[in-house]
Design a protein around this motif. Sequence first.
Motif, PDB file in Angstrom:
ATOM      1  N   SER A 103       0.838  -1.210   0.000  1.00 44.20           N
ATOM      2  CA  SER A 103       0.000   0.000   0.000  1.00 44.20           C
ATOM      3  C   SER A 103       0.864   1.247   0.000  1.00 44.20           C
ATOM      4  N   LEU A 104       1.941   1.221  -0.784  1.00 46.26           N
ATOM      5  CA  LEU A 104       2.916   2.307  -0.779  1.00 46.26           C
ATOM      6  C   LEU A 104       2.304   3.631  -1.223  1.00 46.26           C
ATOM      7  N   ARG A 105       1.396   3.587  -2.183  1.00 51.24           N
ATOM      8  CA  ARG A 105       0.826   4.832  -2.709  1.00 51.24           C
ATOM      9  C   ARG A 105      -0.019   5.560  -1.675  1.00 51.24           C
ATOM     10  N   SER A 106      -0.554   4.828  -0.723  1.00 47.33           N
ATOM     11  CA  SER A 106      -1.370   5.466   0.310  1.00 47.33           C
ATOM     12  C   SER A 106      -0.536   6.118   1.403  1.00 47.33           C
ATOM     13  N   LEU A 107       0.783   5.886   1.392  1.00 49.71           N
ATOM     14  CA  LEU A 107       1.665   6.462   2.405  1.00 49.71           C
ATOM     15  C   LEU A 107       2.067   7.872   2.011  1.00 49.71           C
ATOM     16  N   SER A 108       2.264   8.701   3.011  1.00 49.29           N
ATOM     17  CA  SER A 108       2.756  10.055   2.752  1.00 49.29           C
ATOM     18  C   SER A 108       4.225  10.005   2.356  1.00 49.29           C
ATOM     19  N   THR A 109       4.752  11.128   1.898  1.00 46.59           N
ATOM     20  CA  THR A 109       6.133  11.165   1.421  1.00 46.59           C
ATOM     21  C   THR A 109       7.119  10.827   2.527  1.00 46.59           C
ATOM     22  N   ASP A 110       6.898  11.369   3.725  1.00 43.21           N
ATOM     23  CA  ASP A 110       7.824  11.086   4.815  1.00 43.21           C
ATOM     24  C   ASP A 110       7.767   9.619   5.239  1.00 43.21           C
ATOM     25  N   HIS A 111       6.574   9.006   5.175  1.00 47.09           N
ATOM     26  CA  HIS A 111       6.462   7.592   5.510  1.00 47.09           C
ATOM     27  C   HIS A 111       7.137   6.725   4.441  1.00 47.09           C
ATOM     28  N   GLN A 112       7.014   7.105   3.179  1.00 49.65           N
ATOM     29  CA  GLN A 112       7.684   6.367   2.124  1.00 49.65           C
ATOM     30  C   GLN A 112       9.203   6.430   2.298  1.00 49.65           C
ATOM     31  N   TYR A 113       9.688   7.594   2.658  1.00 45.15           N
ATOM     32  CA  TYR A 113      11.139   7.734   2.867  1.00 45.15           C
ATOM     33  C   TYR A 113      11.586   6.907   4.072  1.00 45.15           C
ATOM     34  N   THR A 114      10.799   6.950   5.160  1.00 43.60           N
ATOM     35  CA  THR A 114      11.143   6.152   6.341  1.00 43.60           C
ATOM     36  C   THR A 114      11.161   4.668   6.027  1.00 43.60           C
ATOM     37  N   LEU A 115      10.172   4.225   5.257  1.00 45.85           N
ATOM     38  CA  LEU A 115      10.116   2.817   4.872  1.00 45.85           C
ATOM     39  C   LEU A 115      11.324   2.435   4.025  1.00 45.85           C
ATOM     40  N   HIS A 116      11.729   3.335   3.132  1.00 54.84           N
ATOM     41  CA  HIS A 116      12.918   3.078   2.305  1.00 54.84           C
ATOM     42  C   HIS A 116      14.163   2.958   3.173  1.00 54.84           C
ATOM     43  N   VAL A 117      14.301   3.844   4.164  1.00 56.75           N
ATOM     44  CA  VAL A 117      15.473   3.804   5.042  1.00 56.75           C
ATOM     45  C   VAL A 117      15.486   2.513   5.863  1.00 56.75           C
ATOM     46  N   VAL A 118      14.314   2.119   6.370  1.00 52.29           N
ATOM     47  CA  VAL A 118      14.239   0.879   7.162  1.00 52.29           C
ATOM     48  C   VAL A 118      14.621  -0.324   6.318  1.00 52.29           C
ATOM     49  N   GLU A 119      14.110  -0.395   5.090  1.00 52.53           N
ATOM     50  CA  GLU A 119      14.445  -1.517   4.211  1.00 52.53           C
ATOM     51  C   GLU A 119      15.932  -1.523   3.858  1.00 52.53           C
ATOM     52  N   ARG A 120      16.482  -0.345   3.644  1.00 48.63           N
ATOM     53  CA  ARG A 120      17.916  -0.269   3.336  1.00 48.63           C
ATOM     54  C   ARG A 120      18.750  -0.715   4.532  1.00 48.63           C
ATOM     55  N   LYS A 121      18.331  -0.291   5.730  1.00 47.25           N
ATOM     56  CA  LYS A 121      19.032  -0.716   6.937  1.00 47.25           C
ATOM     57  C   LYS A 121      18.917  -2.226   7.125  1.00 47.25           C
ATOM     58  N   SER A 122      17.768  -2.778   6.823  1.00 45.08           N
ATOM     59  CA  SER A 122      17.568  -4.225   6.947  1.00 45.08           C
ATOM     60  C   SER A 122      18.480  -4.970   5.980  1.00 45.08           C
ATOM     61  N   THR A 123      18.592  -4.459   4.752  1.00 46.71           N
ATOM     62  CA  THR A 123      19.455  -5.094   3.757  1.00 46.71           C
ATOM     63  C   THR A 123      20.910  -5.050   4.193  1.00 46.71           C
ATOM     64  N   GLN A 124      21.344  -3.921   4.737  1.00 44.41           N
ATOM     65  CA  GLN A 124      22.722  -3.797   5.204  1.00 44.41           C
ATOM     66  C   GLN A 124      23.001  -4.741   6.368  1.00 44.41           C
ATOM     67  N   ASP A 125      22.040  -4.853   7.299  1.00 44.53           N
ATOM     68  CA  ASP A 125      22.223  -5.762   8.430  1.00 44.53           C
ATOM     69  C   ASP A 125      22.301  -7.213   7.957  1.00 44.53           C
ATOM     70  N   ALA A 126      21.447  -7.563   6.978  1.00 40.06           N
ATOM     71  CA  ALA A 126      21.467  -8.933   6.460  1.00 40.06           C
ATOM     72  C   ALA A 126      22.775  -9.234   5.741  1.00 40.06           C
ATOM     73  N   ALA A 127      23.288  -8.243   4.990  1.00 40.07           N
ATOM     74  CA  ALA A 127      24.561  -8.440   4.301  1.00 40.07           C
ATOM     75  C   ALA A 127      25.708  -8.589   5.285  1.00 40.07           C
ATOM     76  N   GLY A 128      25.689  -7.773   6.355  1.00 44.01           N
ATOM     77  CA  GLY A 128      26.731  -7.887   7.371  1.00 44.01           C
ATOM     78  C   GLY A 128      26.696  -9.226   8.081  1.00 44.01           C
ATOM     79  N   THR A 129      25.486  -9.723   8.347  1.00 44.91           N
ATOM     80  CA  THR A 129      25.353 -11.016   9.014  1.00 44.91           C
ATOM     81  C   THR A 129      25.857 -12.155   8.139  1.00 44.91           C
ATOM     82  N   SER A 130      25.562 -12.073   6.843  1.00 44.81           N
ATOM     83  CA  SER A 130      26.013 -13.127   5.924  1.00 44.81           C
ATOM     84  C   SER A 130      27.535 -13.128   5.790  1.00 44.81           C
TER      85      SER A 130
END
Length: 254
Positions: free
Chosen positions: A222-249
């Motif tokens: 439901s990305l389109r229903s999110l405001s701009t700041d929420h979309q940016y926050t979600l992007h940052v969280v996903e990027r942080k998750s990807t970095q943590d997963a890469a570091g763990t691997s």
Amino acid sequence: HVLVLPFHNPTTNNVRGGIIGLVVWWSIASFGMSIIFFSSGGKHPGWLQNVQWVCVAFLPLGFLAGFIITRLQQASITTTIEMLKGDWEAAKAQAAYESIRDKWDSASELGAHQTTIRTAQAPKRTVFEKFFDTSTAHRTGTGEEWSRRFRFASALRAVTVTRELLYRRDPEGLQFLEFVITKAMEEWPESNNVMMLNLLLLRFVNRRWSEAGALERQMRLSLRSLSTDHQYTLHVVERKSTQDAAGTSKMGAR
């Protein structure tokens, strides 16, 4: 400002509220004096100067009013937290009661005992609790009305209360914090503000990766229903998750 209380420091919020009250009062006074000026045909009445001095004299009261209103909002949030603590204690007591009841039911061999225990599912309420219960929950006459009471007048209120608990930084209050955000999700399940806050808590506070990942995927749908700041926050969280997963691997590969 009063609804959000953007700063974690209570004093900063109070002072900012006072400044906003001062600005609001001066804006109203300026608007009123402009109306008087134009209604006088563009002339400057002699008594208008006295009105201006009176408005200036009331500037400290404008600051004080904004300060007090913000302080009252903080006191209201504290009251809500105390009521939520009461609900939390009641929920723990109810869970303990149900656990004891289940053990009794499994150990009991008499049907009369089982019937007696099962008929006591609804928690008893005193006359005082019934009289002063101002919740908007449905009055069903059972324990459901006691457990479904609403504590947050709005989703924004739920977020503000949760942020206040986070600011206290109490390591022993994580279970209570989880109870509060769960309560907020129950009362405002479609609020993007509450969902985003829940995602941040799951990811960075409780560190429950699987639940956070599931919520991320749900919000991505439901990305389109999110405001701009929420979309940016979600992007940052996903990027942080990807970095943590890469570091763990990488650590696992070593």
